[in-house]
Design a protein around this motif. Structure first.
Motif, short mmCIF file in Angstrom:
data_model
loop_
_atom_site.label_atom_id
_atom_site.label_comp_id
_atom_site.label_asym_id
_atom_site.label_seq_id
_atom_site.Cartn_x
_atom_site.Cartn_y
_atom_site.Cartn_z
N LEU A 108 -2.07 -1.64 -1.62
CA LEU A 108 -1.51 -0.41 -2.19
C LEU A 108 -0.80 -0.73 -3.50
CD1 LEU A 108 -0.85 2.64 -1.70
CD2 LEU A 108 1.29 1.85 -0.68
N VAL A 109 -1.04 0.07 -4.52
CA VAL A 109 -0.40 -0.12 -5.81
C VAL A 109 0.74 0.88 -5.95
CG1 VAL A 109 -0.72 -0.15 -8.32
CG2 VAL A 109 -2.58 -0.91 -6.82
N LEU A 110 1.92 0.38 -6.30
CA LEU A 110 3.08 1.22 -6.58
C LEU A 110 3.49 1.02 -8.03
CD1 LEU A 110 5.28 0.55 -3.42
CD2 LEU A 110 3.86 2.55 -3.88
N ALA A 133 3.92 -2.20 -12.47
CA ALA A 133 2.99 -1.98 -11.37
C ALA A 133 3.09 -3.15 -10.41
CB ALA A 133 1.56 -1.86 -11.90
N MET A 134 3.06 -2.86 -9.12
CA MET A 134 3.06 -3.92 -8.12
C MET A 134 2.00 -3.63 -7.08
SD MET A 134 6.60 -3.06 -6.15
CE MET A 134 7.40 -1.93 -7.27
N ILE A 135 1.31 -4.66 -6.67
CA ILE A 135 0.30 -4.53 -5.62
C ILE A 135 0.86 -5.17 -4.37
CG2 ILE A 135 -2.03 -5.15 -4.90
CD1 ILE A 135 -2.76 -5.38 -7.89
N LEU A 136 0.95 -4.38 -3.31
CA LEU A 136 1.49 -4.91 -2.06
C LEU A 136 0.51 -5.90 -1.45
CD1 LEU A 136 3.00 -1.71 -0.40
CD2 LEU A 136 4.05 -3.29 -2.03
N GLY A 137 1.04 -7.01 -1.04
CA GLY A 137 0.24 -8.05 -0.40
C GLY A 137 0.62 -8.17 1.06
N SER A 138 -0.14 -8.95 1.77
CA SER A 138 0.10 -9.12 3.20
C SER A 138 0.55 -10.54 3.52
CB SER A 138 -1.18 -8.81 3.99
OG SER A 138 -0.97 -9.02 5.36
N ARG A 139 1.47 -10.67 4.45
CA ARG A 139 1.91 -11.98 4.91
C ARG A 139 1.05 -12.42 6.09
NH1 ARG A 139 7.80 -12.42 6.59
NH2 ARG A 139 7.10 -10.91 8.12
N PHE A 140 0.18 -11.57 6.55
CA PHE A 140 -0.58 -11.82 7.78
C PHE A 140 -1.91 -12.46 7.50
CE2 PHE A 140 2.05 -8.02 8.31
CZ PHE A 140 2.96 -8.50 9.21
#
Length: 140
Positions: A108-110, A133-140
């Motif tokens: 998701l981009v915020l 702009a930030m792109i959410l990343g996953s820790r999983f």
């Protein structure tokens, strides 16, 4: 990533968004970005949105605020969420975003930007930061 949108304030500076070294917007963490070069002690509205091309009301972005009396200033983010805040006496504001621990948010981009109340800056009394702009990343 930094995007356009900022304009010079009454302090002679253009407010800027910065990201702390090695800071990543990962699910289940708190992501901190800093707005710097703001007018000292200025009330401001950090904005968060999902678009930097169109507001939810159909207004194309970036939207020039020159017609409102703020030449060079732009609204560069669809302001879906706006907060009330206050810059420090050094002209900074740290914005912490708690990212839920939901793997489906990865990708998701915020977009974020700050608008500061700055009466001496122009007839509209507003200074805008550049946008980020930030792109959410996953820790999983």
């Amino acid at each position: 990533a930094r995007l356009s949108g900022g304009c010079r304030g009454s302090n002679g500076n253009t407010p800027t968004i910065t990201v702390r070294n090695f800071e990543q917007a990962l699910t289940g963490t708190t992501f901190v970005s800093d707005f710097v070069r703001l007018p000292a002690n200025a009330p401001l509205a950090p904005l968060i949105g999902f678009s930097n091309t169109m507001t939810s009301g159909g207004v194309p972005l970036p939207f020039s605020l020159a017609g409102l009396g703020a030449p060079g200033c732009q609204l560069a983010v669809d302001p879906l969420v706006s907060l009330s805040a206050l810059a420090t006496s050094f002209g900074t504001y740290s914005f912490a975003l708690s990212v839920p621990s939901t793997a489906s948010l990865a990708g998701l981009v915020l977009y974020t930007q700050a608008l500061a109340i700055d009466p001496p800056a122009n007839t509209f009394g507003l200074t805008s930061s550049d946008a980020g702009a930030m792109i959410l990343g996953s820790r999983f």
